[in-house]
Design an enzyme around this catalytic site. Structure first.
Site, short mmCIF file in Angstrom:
data_model
loop_
_atom_site.label_atom_id
_atom_site.label_comp_id
_atom_site.label_asym_id
_atom_site.label_seq_id
_atom_site.Cartn_x
_atom_site.Cartn_y
_atom_site.Cartn_z
N GLY A 100 0.82 -1.21 0.00
CA GLY A 100 0.00 0.00 0.00
C GLY A 100 0.85 1.24 0.00
O GLY A 100 1.92 1.27 0.61
N GLY A 102 0.29 5.04 0.95
CA GLY A 102 -0.64 6.03 1.50
C GLY A 102 -0.19 7.41 1.12
O GLY A 102 0.69 7.59 0.30
N LYS A 103 -0.85 8.38 1.75
CA LYS A 103 -0.48 9.77 1.49
C LYS A 103 0.93 10.04 1.98
O LYS A 103 1.70 10.71 1.32
CB LYS A 103 -1.44 10.72 2.22
CG LYS A 103 -2.89 10.61 1.76
CD LYS A 103 -3.77 11.57 2.55
CE LYS A 103 -3.86 11.28 4.02
NZ LYS A 103 -4.65 10.17 4.47
N GLU A 104 1.21 9.49 3.14
CA GLU A 104 2.48 9.84 3.78
C GLU A 104 3.26 8.62 4.19
O GLU A 104 4.06 8.69 5.11
CB GLU A 104 2.21 10.67 5.05
CG GLU A 104 1.01 11.57 4.96
CD GLU A 104 1.42 13.01 4.72
OE1 GLU A 104 2.50 13.23 4.14
OE2 GLU A 104 0.67 13.89 5.12
N ASP A 227 -9.67 10.07 11.00
CA ASP A 227 -9.49 10.03 9.55
C ASP A 227 -10.18 8.77 9.02
O ASP A 227 -9.68 8.10 8.12
CB ASP A 227 -7.99 10.01 9.22
CG ASP A 227 -7.71 10.20 7.73
OD1 ASP A 227 -8.56 10.77 7.02
OD2 ASP A 227 -6.64 9.75 7.26
N PHE A 231 -11.20 4.37 2.98
CA PHE A 231 -9.79 4.14 2.63
C PHE A 231 -9.00 3.52 3.77
O PHE A 231 -7.93 2.96 3.54
CB PHE A 231 -9.12 5.46 2.23
CG PHE A 231 -9.53 5.96 0.89
CD1 PHE A 231 -8.92 5.46 -0.26
CD2 PHE A 231 -10.56 6.89 0.75
CE1 PHE A 231 -9.31 5.91 -1.52
CE2 PHE A 231 -10.95 7.33 -0.50
CZ PHE A 231 -10.33 6.85 -1.64
N1 LIG Z 1 -2.04 -3.73 8.88
C1 LIG Z 1 -2.29 -3.70 7.57
N2 LIG Z 1 -2.73 -4.81 6.93
C2 LIG Z 1 -2.99 -4.76 5.60
N3 LIG Z 1 -2.82 -3.69 4.82
C3 LIG Z 1 -2.37 -2.55 5.39
C4 LIG Z 1 -2.09 -2.49 6.78
N4 LIG Z 1 -1.67 -1.25 7.06
C5 LIG Z 1 -1.70 -0.56 5.91
N5 LIG Z 1 -2.11 -1.33 4.89
C6 LIG Z 1 -2.23 -0.92 3.47
O1 LIG Z 1 -1.39 0.21 3.22
C7 LIG Z 1 -2.17 1.35 2.85
C8 LIG Z 1 -1.60 2.62 3.50
O2 LIG Z 1 -1.63 2.48 4.90
P1 LIG Z 1 -2.17 3.65 5.85
O3 LIG Z 1 -3.57 3.97 5.52
O4 LIG Z 1 -1.87 3.25 7.24
O5 LIG Z 1 -1.19 4.81 5.41
P2 LIG Z 1 -1.44 6.31 4.97
O6 LIG Z 1 -2.77 6.49 4.35
O7 LIG Z 1 -0.23 6.77 4.29
O8 LIG Z 1 -1.44 6.91 6.38
P3 LIG Z 1 -1.24 8.37 6.90
O9 LIG Z 1 -2.60 9.01 6.71
O10 LIG Z 1 -0.88 8.13 8.29
O11 LIG Z 1 -0.18 8.99 6.08
C9 LIG Z 1 -3.57 1.03 3.30
O12 LIG Z 1 -4.53 1.71 2.55
C10 LIG Z 1 -3.64 -0.49 3.13
O13 LIG Z 1 -3.86 -0.84 1.79
MG LIG Z 2 -4.65 5.62 4.89
#
Ligand SMILES: Nc1ncnc2c1ncn2[C@@H]1O[C@H](COP(=O)(O)OP(=O)(O)OP(=O)(O)O)[C@@H](O)[C@H]1O
Ligand SMILES: [Mg+2]
Length: 291
Positions: A100, A102-104, A227, A231
């Protein structure tokens, strides 16, 4: 991943040099050779040899604009240090594919010695620029020196602490396994985010489960996700869910607590209504949280 490939190419002396730069970066953006020598406690010759080597591996950035040459770590080096520590502590033994973005953050799967699979989240705030300065300021507090290294380390700690608090409630949130620097290791659920499903089995049941869980988290742990939405909920083929991405959580006595809580609830209700035709009374649900 680039950093993972380098794990085996570096010797412990190289790691020590990188860590010496890391220590120096607490005080200044770039660390002079003399300071690197001081923090590593190596002789000048060894210091220079190691600096040369890690520079060739493209792990440090050289600054020649000042009177004295100085270096700092790039994010690949920081990844490498975190991975090295997690491997040394036997938390993980092998890095898997990117699961995955994500944004950050970048999230990878990884494996431990017993073949158990975890999710590994690398914080990458400020990767391009500090987009949301206010949020970083909130994380950093009054500390001033705005370094990406520090920000990402604090972010990982903040999310790890949140996961630790909620995990006690035994709900569908990732089990915190370990964290180091800007990386957290947590349990992994194989699936995809709710948003990517065209249809799901028993949507009403899943909707109710999500609402029930955020209510328990609010009433028992006094925490608000902040949040929440389609998503940040992973759903597996078998209908298991995982509520992820807890960086932005706030305590229930936060000045914006009610607004954030209600926004989380509304997001879920609207999503299930629009996509799966689940009708719900948002106000009634919100009121039930405050009882
Ligand atoms: N524990 C997990 N098990 C399975 N998939 C995960 C897990 N953690 C994260 N992912 C995958 O990774 C992607 C990004 O993770 P996450 O949403 O935590 O990060 P982010 O959106 O960058 O967070 P942030 O808003 O803190 O920057 C998720 O949308 C999901 O697809
Ligand atoms: Mg996320």
């Amino acid at each position: 991943m680039e950093a993972a490939k380098l794990l085996k190419s570096l010797e412990k002396e190289d790691f020590r040099i990188l860590m010496a730069i890391e220590i120096g970066m607490k005080r200044s953006e770039y660390v002079t050779i003399n300071n690197i020598k001081f923090y590593s406690r190596y002789k000048m010759e060894e210091t220079l040899f190691r600096l040369n080597k890690v520079h060739k591996f493209d792990l440090i950035i050289r600054n020649t604009s000042k009177y004295e040459i100085a270096y700092n770590l790039n994010s690949k080096a920081y990844d490498l240090l975190a991975l090295h520590t997690l491997v040394k502590k036997n938390v993980i033994s092998q890095l898997g594919p990117l699961i995955g973005k994500g944004k950050e953050s970048d999230v990878y799967s990884c494996m431990d010695d017993n073949g158990k699979i975890y999710a590994l989240k690398f914080y990458r705030m400020g990767r391009t620029s500090f987009r949301n300065i206010k949020m970083y300021r909130d994380i950093i507090g009054d500390r001033g020196h705005l370094s990406w290294l520090y920000v990402n380390r604090l972010a990982a700690r903040k999310e790890f602490e949140a996961l630790t608090k909620i995990f006690k409630l035994k709900l569908n949130t990732p089990k915190p396994i370990a964290y180091n620097r800007h990386v957290i290791v947590m349990s992994y659920l194989r699936g995809k985010e709710l948003v990517y499903y065209k249809q799901i089995k028993k949507p009403l049941k899943i909707f109710r489960r999500i609402i029930k869980q955020i209510k328990i988290i609010y009433q028992k742990a006094h925490m608000i996700h902040g949040d929440l939405g389609e998503f940040n909920i992973v759903l597996s083929e078998r209908g298991n869910i995982l509520i992820i991405d807890w960086l932005q959580w706030v305590p229930s006595d936060h000045p914006n607590a009610n607004t954030l809580l209600e926004r989380d609830i509304i997001n879920i209700c609207h999503f299930f209504q629009k996509k799966f035709n689940i009708e719900s009374n948002v106000n009634e649900i919100i009121t039930s949280f405050y009882k």
